[in-house]
Design a protein around this motif. Structure first.
Motif, short mmCIF file in Angstrom:
data_model
loop_
_atom_site.label_atom_id
_atom_site.label_comp_id
_atom_site.label_asym_id
_atom_site.label_seq_id
_atom_site.Cartn_x
_atom_site.Cartn_y
_atom_site.Cartn_z
N ASP A 1 12.82 -3.48 6.35
CA ASP A 1 13.34 -3.57 4.99
C ASP A 1 12.35 -4.38 4.15
N LEU A 2 12.01 -3.86 2.99
CA LEU A 2 11.00 -4.50 2.15
C LEU A 2 11.62 -5.61 1.29
N ILE A 3 11.04 -6.80 1.39
CA ILE A 3 11.32 -7.89 0.46
C ILE A 3 10.00 -8.21 -0.21
N VAL A 4 9.87 -7.84 -1.47
CA VAL A 4 8.60 -7.97 -2.17
C VAL A 4 8.56 -9.31 -2.90
N GLU A 5 7.43 -10.00 -2.77
CA GLU A 5 7.24 -11.29 -3.44
C GLU A 5 6.43 -11.07 -4.71
N ARG B 1 0.84 -1.20 0.00
CA ARG B 1 0.00 0.00 0.00
C ARG B 1 0.88 1.25 0.00
N ARG B 2 0.40 2.26 -0.69
CA ARG B 2 1.17 3.50 -0.85
C ARG B 2 1.60 4.09 0.50
N SER B 3 0.68 4.11 1.46
CA SER B 3 0.99 4.76 2.74
C SER B 3 2.04 4.01 3.55
N GLY B 4 2.33 2.75 3.18
CA GLY B 4 3.32 1.99 3.93
C GLY B 4 4.72 2.03 3.35
N VAL B 5 4.88 2.63 2.16
CA VAL B 5 6.18 2.63 1.47
C VAL B 5 7.04 3.77 2.01
N HIS B 6 8.29 3.44 2.36
CA HIS B 6 9.26 4.44 2.83
C HIS B 6 10.60 4.15 2.17
N VAL B 7 11.53 5.07 2.32
CA VAL B 7 12.88 4.87 1.80
C VAL B 7 13.87 5.19 2.90
N VAL B 8 15.00 4.50 2.86
CA VAL B 8 16.09 4.80 3.78
C VAL B 8 17.33 5.06 2.94
N ALA C 1 1.16 -7.47 -12.82
CA ALA C 1 2.41 -7.15 -12.10
C ALA C 1 3.11 -5.96 -12.73
N LYS C 2 2.97 -5.78 -14.03
CA LYS C 2 3.62 -4.65 -14.71
C LYS C 2 3.08 -3.33 -14.19
N ALA C 3 1.75 -3.21 -14.10
CA ALA C 3 1.16 -1.96 -13.63
C ALA C 3 1.45 -1.74 -12.14
N ARG C 4 1.40 -2.81 -11.36
CA ARG C 4 1.64 -2.67 -9.92
C ARG C 4 3.07 -2.26 -9.63
N PHE C 5 4.02 -2.87 -10.34
CA PHE C 5 5.42 -2.52 -10.09
C PHE C 5 5.72 -1.10 -10.57
N SER C 6 5.13 -0.72 -11.69
CA SER C 6 5.31 0.65 -12.17
C SER C 6 4.76 1.66 -11.17
N SER C 7 3.61 1.33 -10.57
CA SER C 7 3.03 2.21 -9.55
C SER C 7 3.94 2.31 -8.33
N LEU C 8 4.55 1.18 -7.94
CA LEU C 8 5.47 1.20 -6.80
C LEU C 8 6.67 2.10 -7.08
N LEU C 9 7.20 2.03 -8.30
CA LEU C 9 8.35 2.88 -8.64
C LEU C 9 7.95 4.35 -8.62
N GLN C 10 6.74 4.67 -9.05
CA GLN C 10 6.28 6.05 -9.01
C GLN C 10 6.19 6.56 -7.57
N ILE C 11 5.73 5.69 -6.67
CA ILE C 11 5.63 6.08 -5.25
C ILE C 11 7.03 6.37 -4.70
N ILE C 12 7.98 5.49 -5.01
CA ILE C 12 9.34 5.67 -4.50
C ILE C 12 9.95 6.95 -5.08
N SER C 13 9.72 7.19 -6.36
CA SER C 13 10.27 8.40 -6.99
C SER C 13 9.74 9.65 -6.33
N GLY C 14 8.49 9.60 -5.87
CA GLY C 14 7.92 10.75 -5.18
C GLY C 14 8.50 10.98 -3.80
N LEU C 15 9.12 9.94 -3.22
CA LEU C 15 9.70 10.06 -1.88
C LEU C 15 11.16 10.51 -1.90
N VAL C 16 11.82 10.34 -3.05
CA VAL C 16 13.25 10.66 -3.16
C VAL C 16 13.41 11.98 -3.89
#
Length: 443
Positions: free
Chosen positions: A290-294, A258-265, A315-330
């Protein structure tokens, strides 16, 4: 001059004394006929929940006639069985509906008779509802855990039965002779047994989840009733402490991130480099793992020539969405707006990766794709297995994989590059390996 002062006569009630809610004589008995049954209640019983339809009727009778002994019987065409329970309430007993049908009967008649204390009691009582073929009485504080409110019950049952100032919302009461019929709250298209297990969990008790199908049923109804906090506790996951890395880790499926649970270190050569971490919303309060995604279902293809990854289907759309979330945090120093929506995703298969290829374990000496095994001390059978599995320049189709996600800025520092670091992979390279996992229908 006289020492005695004449008291001033005051008309009406004293300002310091509020007007009594009921002025009926407490010892007087009044007759009320409900349907075909006659009830006799004292003024004290009627005054116990006043002002009401009863108190106002008999007070008006006494005011008009001036004779307490000449008061007419009040006749009301309602259900005497329901009123029998209400008389218990007026006599000082606590009454409690046994199911949703009785609740709406008490609710409708409490409104019709204008009994303020009973109305307030019903508004504060449990939520009475039938789910499937089972009746439930749910305490209103049951959904006090983070993420479990607002939900199906507080938005549905609560909206209709939660505000004494707005009863029967939207109903025009002009000329209304009696309250409208109320259907007892029910959810016929859900399973009562599954909901009983959800209540068991909400009470704080553990529940043995038999298999994946059982878990899917619990999660399906969690989402239906909008119990988001409980859902996060039920989703498949594994949390452990890695003593080698000295970090807490969580394994969770890509579709459950979920978007609200994603963080970066940040951890790397630049401030914009690091790893992705995760905390389950509403559950992991101030705890980050530390996230280990299955990623499973044969939706990951690793190109061994370029060491890049390709995803299929959802999986393509979900992983792309995850990368967008991370990009917004960095935050990258050279960007002022949004980063590019296209991201480069590399793959790293390390010495520590647990790799199963075509049904056979690959050893640490051959984790780097394309490396030939030339150690003559290795047994012949093992050397042959490695040679047969050689797939230089080919592809790995990953049945299921655990991945860490690392990021760093590209050479221009205007977008991020991502690396999926393999932790555990089950992959195959040829059609025969996939066919071996097939099963005949009905077997």
């Amino acid at each position: 001059m006289s020492d005695i002062s004449t008291p001033t006569t005051q008309r009406g009630p004293s300002p310091s004394r509020p007007r009594p809610k009921c002025t009926l004589p407490l010892e007087k008995v009044f007759s009320i006929q409900i349907g075909t049954e006659l009830f006799r209640l004292s003024g004290a019983s009627i005054a116990s929940d006043a002002p009401s339809y009863f108190s106002q009727f008999f007070e008006e009778q006494i005011r008009q006639t001036g004779d307490i002994s000449n008061v007419r019987t009040l006749y009301i065409d309602r259900d005497p069985a329901t009123f029998k329970a209400i008389t218990k309430h007026l006599q000082g007993y606590h009454i409690r509906p046994k199911d949703g049908t009785e609740f709406v009967q008490f609710f409708a008649d409490a409104q019709f008779y204008s009994l303020p204390r009973l109305i307030s009691q019903l508004f504060e009582s449990e939520i009475f509802i039938q789910i499937g073929d089972k009746n439930f009485q749910i305490p209103r504080d049951m959904f006090s855990s983070p993420g479990d409110s607002p939900n199906f019950f507080t938005l549905g049952f609560g909206a209709f039965f939660a505000s004494p100032s707005e009863v029967f919302p939207g109903l025009n009461r002009n000329g209304l002779l009696r309250p409208p019929a109320i259907v007892p709250p029910s959810v016929p298209n859900r399973c009562g047994d599954i909901f009983a297990q959800l209540l068991h969990l909400l009470h704080g008790y553990p529940l043995h989840i038999r298999n994946g199908t059982h878990r899917a049923e619990l999660l399906r109804d969690c989402r239906y009733f909008h119990l988001r906090g409980l859902e996060q506790k039920l989703i498949p996951h594994h949390i452990s402490f890695n003593p080698i890395r000295q970090r807490s880790e969580i394994v969770i499926r890509l579709e459950d991130v979920r978007r609200s649970g994603v963080h970066v270190v940040n951890h790397g050569p630049t401030p914009s480099s690091g790893w992705v971490t995760y905390s389950r919303p509403f559950v992991d309060d101030k705890v980050v793992h530390d996230l280990i995604v299955e990623i499973g279902d044969e939706t990951t293809i690793v190109d061994l020539g370029t060491m890049h990854v390709k995803f299929l289907n959802s999986a393509k759309a979900r992983f792309s969405s995850l990368l967008q979330i991370i990009s917004g945090l960095v935050k990258l120093p050279s960007t002022t707006g949004h980063q590019s929506s296209s991201h480069s995703v590399k793959v790293c298969i390390e010495r520590d990766t647990d790799l199963t290829l075509d049904g056979q374990a690959r050893y640490s000496e051959v984790f780097d794709p394309g490396t030939e095994q030339t150690d003559s001390s290795q047994p012949a059978t093992k050397r042959r297995r490695v040679e047969e599995s050689s797939n230089e320049g080919g592809k790995y189709i990953v049945r299921n994989g655990h991945w860490r996600l690392q990021f760093q800025p590209n050479s221009a520092a205007d977008s991020l590059e991502f690396t999926l670091v393999a932790v555990k992979l089950d992959a195959y390279t040829e059609q025969r390996s996939r066919n071996q996992t097939r099963a005949f229908l009905g077997s």
